[in-house]
Each structure stands twice: as C-alpha cells, then as structure tokens.
Design an enzyme around this catalytic site. Structure first.
Site, PDB file in Angstrom:
ATOM      1  N   SER A  61       0.833  -1.213   0.000  1.00  0.00           N
ATOM      2  CA  SER A  61       0.000   0.000   0.000  1.00  0.00           C
ATOM      3  C   SER A  61       0.862   1.255   0.000  1.00  0.00           C
ATOM      4  CB  SER A  61      -0.879   0.034   1.259  1.00  0.00           C
ATOM      5  OG  SER A  61      -1.655  -1.118   1.367  1.00  0.00           O
TER       6      SER A  61
HETATM    7  N1  SAH Z   1      -0.123  -5.199   4.089  1.00  0.00           N
HETATM    8  C1  SAH Z   1       0.584  -5.384   2.859  1.00  0.00           C
HETATM    9  C2  SAH Z   1      -0.254  -5.059   1.640  1.00  0.00           C
HETATM   10  C3  SAH Z   1      -0.691  -6.302   1.048  1.00  0.00           C
HETATM   11  S1  SAH Z   1      -1.676  -6.320  -0.374  1.00  0.00           S
HETATM   12  C4  SAH Z   1       1.921  -4.699   2.833  1.00  0.00           C
HETATM   13  O1  SAH Z   1       2.267  -3.994   3.789  1.00  0.00           O
HETATM   14  O2  SAH Z   1       2.669  -4.901   1.890  1.00  0.00           O
HETATM   15  C5  SAH Z   1      -2.872  -7.486   0.161  1.00  0.00           C
HETATM   16  C6  SAH Z   1      -2.398  -8.878   0.386  1.00  0.00           C
HETATM   17  O3  SAH Z   1      -3.534  -9.626   0.828  1.00  0.00           O
HETATM   18  C7  SAH Z   1      -1.874  -9.596  -0.845  1.00  0.00           C
HETATM   19  O4  SAH Z   1      -0.580 -10.028  -0.613  1.00  0.00           O
HETATM   20  C8  SAH Z   1      -2.840 -10.779  -1.032  1.00  0.00           C
HETATM   21  O5  SAH Z   1      -2.208 -11.948  -1.505  1.00  0.00           O
HETATM   22  C9  SAH Z   1      -3.365 -10.958   0.371  1.00  0.00           C
HETATM   23  N2  SAH Z   1      -4.649 -11.662   0.517  1.00  0.00           N
HETATM   24  C10 SAH Z   1      -5.779 -11.557  -0.223  1.00  0.00           C
HETATM   25  N3  SAH Z   1      -6.743 -12.351   0.286  1.00  0.00           N
HETATM   26  C11 SAH Z   1      -6.225 -12.967   1.378  1.00  0.00           C
HETATM   27  C12 SAH Z   1      -6.727 -13.898   2.342  1.00  0.00           C
HETATM   28  N4  SAH Z   1      -7.968 -14.377   2.302  1.00  0.00           N
HETATM   29  N5  SAH Z   1      -5.893 -14.297   3.336  1.00  0.00           N
HETATM   30  C13 SAH Z   1      -4.621 -13.848   3.397  1.00  0.00           C
HETATM   31  N6  SAH Z   1      -4.090 -12.970   2.526  1.00  0.00           N
HETATM   32  C14 SAH Z   1      -4.886 -12.521   1.535  1.00  0.00           C
END
Ligand code: SAH
Length: 223
Positions: A61
C-alpha cells in the site's frame, strides 16, 4: 539523498497533510525501513507516497494508507494484532514497532496471514533482515477465517478489500473494545475503509474514506 533522508521527507509531507498525527505512528514510520520491503527494482521509489507492485498482482500500500490505518487502529504497546494480507510485511513491521518496541517490558505481538506462500516467504526474509522476526509471526492461509489459535485480538487490520459483508470470524476474534480496520464494498472500484468498534455483542461502524485495495480472496471473501 540516502534512504533515511527520503523517509524523513516523506513523513514530513504526511504530517503536513494531517495524515500522520500520533507520535507512536510517526516514530514507527521513521524507524521501519520501507525500502527493505519493496522489490529490488522499486527501491528508489520506496519513499514516494504510492503503492508499488510486489509481484503476483499484489501491491504494498501507499505510505499514507499505512499511516491512516495505524492511526485509526489506535495501536498501543502490549497489544495483540492480527493482520490479514501480509504482502511485503511492511505494514506488519510498522504495527510491531508500535505494539512491541525493542526492550519493551510489555511487548505485544503481530500475527499476519498471507494466502500466497511465495509472498509470505519473502516477507519473512524482509522481517528477519530488519529485526522484526521475533515480533511478527507470518502464517500462510486464508485470513478470512481469522487465526483462531491466538484469538481474541486487540486490533485486526485487513489490507485487501472484503465484500460488503465483513467476514464473521474476524468480528468474532476481536476482543470486547477491540477495533477492526477493513476496506470493504467491492472487488475493485467502490471500496470504503471502515473502522469497526466491538462493544459487547454490538459493532459500531464508521466509514472513513474511499479507498482502492486488491481483493480479499477466500471463504468469506471473493472467489
Ligand atoms: N499489508 C501489505 C499489503 C498487502 S496487499 C503490505 O504492507 O505490503 C494485500 C495482500 O492480501 C496480498 O498479498 C494478497 O495476496 C493478500 N490476501 C488476499 N486475500 C487474502 C486472504 N484471504 N488471506 C490472506 N491474505 C490474503
């Protein structure tokens, strides 16, 4: 300009925009080296206020979004936090810096769940390199189910967009008085960030702003 100078400048800009106000969040953003969590090819963009690709169609993000969510969660030292969507691991490190600063007499802990094994592994490497590995546990799985093993949590943050109906396990695994911060609404466009406060069996819901996150995929998420 070195990374630390760039980081300080970014944080000054976020403070001017009133996105960053809480001393604990400002301190954490100053401390955690975001450039250690972005892919090598994007290192020079690590301190631009923009989301960046981390592979597998996922993004880290934008810093203002990390800041907004940390502020909204009102994180405190000693708290147990669950993050759904580890991605790069950066946001988990920020949370850990607030709830479990080094030498804390009352350290909290961050549990973070990622559905992509590859991303979880990369996040573990970055967390190790930056000295957060003992304060953050990375779990591979479907975060829409929460993480019952260590529930209840003081705070839960979800960094992927949920359908309008918030995954029931997340509400269930929140402590009384706890806060859930989650983007919800749709798979792509038309999402809003919500702050949900649990009071006994009741939930107080506040809509913060329009946002854009990758979809939350899983049993209580999108297909
Ligand atoms: N917090 C992160 C941003 C991640 S983007 C950072 O600091 O970089 C969102 C993430 O959520 C992605 O990596 C995606 O693979 C994950 N995601 C989506 N659905 C999910 C689920 N049901 N359980 C775990 N992770 C999930």
């Amino acid at each position: 300009m070195d990374y630390e100078d760039k980081r300080i400048k970014l944080i000054e800009r976020l403070k001017k925009r009133d996105i960053l106000t809480k001393p604990s969040v400002i301190k954490a953003m100053l401390k955690v080296p975001r450039h250690e969590f972005v892919p090598e090819g994007a290192i020079d963009s690590a301190y631009i206020d923009s989301p960046l690709s981390i592979g597998l169609d996922q993004t880290i993000s934008a810093p203002h979004m990390n800041a907004m969510m940390c502020e909204a969660l009102n994180l405190k030292e000693g708290e147990k936090v669950l993050e759904v969507g580890t991605g790069s691991g950066y946001h988990a490190a920020l949370c850990a810096e607030i709830v479990a600063p080094i030498n804390s007499s009352n350290p909290g802990h961050v549990y973070t769940i990622e559905r992509h094994k590859n991303l979880a592994e990369k996040a573990r490497i970055s967390l190790r390199k930056t000295n957060y590995e003992t304060r953050v546990s990375v779990i591979v799985g479907d975060g829409t189910l929460g993480y019952e093993e260590n529930a209840p949590y003081d705070k839960i943050l979800v960094t992927a967009s949920s359908p309008k109906k918030i995954p029931p396990p997340l509400k269930g695994q929140l402590k009384d008085g706890g806060i859930l911060c989650i983007p919800a609404g749709s798979r792509e466009w038309g999402q809003d960030l919500y702050i949900i406060l649990k009071k006994g069996n009741e939930f107080e819901v506040e809509k913060v702003s329009g946002v854009r996150f990758v979809p939350l995929i899983g049993k209580y998420g999108f297909d």
